[in-house]
Design a protein around this motif. Structure first.
Motif, PDB file in Angstrom:
ATOM      1  N   VAL A  11       1.476   0.098   8.070  1.00  0.00           N
ATOM      2  CA  VAL A  11       1.139  -1.066   7.260  1.00  0.00           C
ATOM      3  C   VAL A  11       0.857  -0.691   5.809  1.00  0.00           C
ATOM      4  O   VAL A  11       1.129  -1.468   4.880  1.00  0.00           O
ATOM      5  N   TYR A  12       0.329   0.506   5.579  1.00  0.00           N
ATOM      6  CA  TYR A  12       0.043   0.919   4.202  1.00  0.00           C
ATOM      7  C   TYR A  12       1.324   1.000   3.372  1.00  0.00           C
ATOM      8  O   TYR A  12       1.366   0.588   2.207  1.00  0.00           O
ATOM      9  N   GLY A  13       2.371   1.517   3.979  1.00  0.00           N
ATOM     10  CA  GLY A  13       3.644   1.588   3.275  1.00  0.00           C
ATOM     11  C   GLY A  13       4.207   0.212   2.993  1.00  0.00           C
ATOM     12  O   GLY A  13       4.786  -0.036   1.925  1.00  0.00           O
ATOM     13  N   THR A  37      -7.035  -2.175   0.097  1.00  0.00           N
ATOM     14  CA  THR A  37      -6.671  -1.834   1.476  1.00  0.00           C
ATOM     15  C   THR A  37      -6.362  -0.357   1.630  1.00  0.00           C
ATOM     16  O   THR A  37      -5.845   0.068   2.667  1.00  0.00           O
ATOM     17  N   ALA A  38      -6.674   0.421   0.584  1.00  0.00           N
ATOM     18  CA  ALA A  38      -6.426   1.871   0.594  1.00  0.00           C
ATOM     19  C   ALA A  38      -4.948   2.185   0.806  1.00  0.00           C
ATOM     20  O   ALA A  38      -4.596   3.170   1.454  1.00  0.00           O
ATOM     21  N   SER A  39      -4.086   1.313   0.221  1.00  0.00           N
ATOM     22  CA  SER A  39      -2.640   1.500   0.362  1.00  0.00           C
ATOM     23  C   SER A  39      -2.004   2.056  -0.904  1.00  0.00           C
ATOM     24  O   SER A  39      -0.777   2.005  -1.052  1.00  0.00           O
ATOM     25  N   PRO A  49     -16.256   2.711  -5.098  1.00  0.00           N
ATOM     26  CA  PRO A  49     -15.748   3.195  -3.811  1.00  0.00           C
ATOM     27  C   PRO A  49     -14.287   2.866  -3.534  1.00  0.00           C
ATOM     28  O   PRO A  49     -13.673   3.495  -2.676  1.00  0.00           O
ATOM     29  N   HIS A  50     -13.717   1.858  -4.211  1.00  0.00           N
ATOM     30  CA  HIS A  50     -12.361   1.423  -3.881  1.00  0.00           C
ATOM     31  C   HIS A  50     -11.354   2.184  -4.733  1.00  0.00           C
ATOM     32  O   HIS A  50     -10.930   1.735  -5.804  1.00  0.00           O
ATOM     33  N   GLY A 102      -1.782  -6.179  -6.732  1.00  0.00           N
ATOM     34  CA  GLY A 102      -2.076  -4.774  -7.002  1.00  0.00           C
ATOM     35  C   GLY A 102      -3.490  -4.411  -6.585  1.00  0.00           C
ATOM     36  O   GLY A 102      -3.742  -3.310  -6.080  1.00  0.00           O
ATOM     37  N   GLY A 103      -4.416  -5.362  -6.788  1.00  0.00           N
ATOM     38  CA  GLY A 103      -5.779  -5.148  -6.312  1.00  0.00           C
ATOM     39  C   GLY A 103      -5.831  -5.043  -4.796  1.00  0.00           C
ATOM     40  O   GLY A 103      -6.585  -4.238  -4.247  1.00  0.00           O
TER      41      GLY A 103
END
Length: 315
Positions: free
Chosen positions: A62-64, A37-39, A191-192, A31-32
């Motif tokens: 790739v995010y999906g 990865t901004a996903s 920032p994440h 989950g982290g």
């Protein structure tokens, strides 16, 4: 024809409980990775991945794939928890409290998934994201309690350290939980965010990081006090657990300081999330080491003197 159901051994039950702990820690780490990865909005809705599909599509890239893969892991964790519940039901003799812990572990999985869905539907609201993490911590705690309880005899609990030290251990565990809670506030201000357009919680990152550090220092101080206190009363097992807790805290603190002064690189944030799980488990281990279960033995009747007459033995 009646089917014969073989009882589940205590060894298998403990292995399933341990697998549940590892799986839940794993889903925290993955989950982290979704967030780092901004996903976080790789699947922009829930429970579907898109309005028209329950699975990711090539257009989502790739995010999906990353977000959907993490969702699939929830089913694997849930299957392990379900297998643990079934194992408890088949275990003989039936143990007090095991079923409650196993059900709590199992029900925590869908509850955690629902909170995860709410994070998506709220566009990664940082407060909901923090609650999502803390829900995972609660499931890990239930799985750990089940693992420890499955390895104990079905007997009353006996304290192995004085009452004030048990209270100090409970306070230390409470402060460890506070560290985790404040840590989610730090993450929510940093920032994440999990997506480039996600909002932050509005807290000043430097100020809330200082609060977090202060609570960590308190936790370390309490852990050092536990080590000396347990050694003073000769509680070797509790002392070892407190030493492990302190070592985990120092390692976690080192990662935290390095990530703060290196502008929070993603790899260190991921390691810090794993460390948070280890801090919780080590704190629970200390709590568990202050007591044990011992079978109740019946009091021995005082020996009575019996006068007997010597009888000669005849061949």
């Amino acid at each position: 024809m009646n089917r014969i159901v073989r009882p589940v051994s205590g060894t298998l039950l403990r292995r399933l409980a341990l697998a549940s702990i590892i799986a839940n820690v794993g889903i925290v780490v993955t989950g982290g990775a979704v967030r780092l990865t901004a996903s976080g909005l790789g699947c922009p809705t829930w429970p579907r991945c898109t309005d028209d599909s329950y699975v990711t599509t090539p257009e989502m890239g790739v995010y999906g794939v990353i977000e959907f893969s993490n969702r699939l892991l929830t089913f694997a964790v849930g299957l392990i928890a379900l297998a643990t519940v079934l194992a408890v039901l088949a275990h003989r003799p039936r143990r007090r409290g095991l079923l409650t812990l196993a059900v709590a572990d199992f029900l925590g999985i869908p509850a955690q998934a629902v909170i995860g869905g709410i994070t998506v539907l709220t566009n990664l609201n940082p407060w909901v994201v923090g609650l999502h993490f803390l829900a995972s911590m609660a499931v890990i705690a239930a799985a750990y309690a089940l693992w420890r309880r499955a390895g104990e005899p079905d007997a009353p609990t006996v304290a192995v350290v004085p009452s004030p030290l048990r209270a100090l251990a409970r306070v230390t565990t409470g402060v460890a939980v506070a560290v985790l809670v404040v840590g989610t506030w730090v993450t929510g201000s940093g920032p994440h965010a999990g997506d480039h357009g996600a909002a932050r919680n509005g807290l000043d990152p430097e100020s809330i990081s200082q609060v977090h550090a202060d609570v960590v220092f308190l936790l370390i101080g309490l852990s050092v006090a536990l080590i000396f206190a347990f050694r003073a009363v000769g509680a070797a097992r509790a002392t070892r657990a407190a030493v492990v807790l302190l070592a985990v805290e120092l390692g976690q603190g080192l990662i935290g300081f390095v990530q703060y002064f290196t502008h929070v690189p993603a790899i260190l944030v991921g390691a810090h999330m794993l460390g948070s799980c280890l801090v919780l488990l080590a704190a629970l281990s200390v709590q568990w080491s202050t007591r044990e279960r011992r079978p109740v033995t019946a009091p021995t009747a005082p020996a009575t003197r019996v006068e007997t007459e010597a009888v000669p033995v005849t061949a």
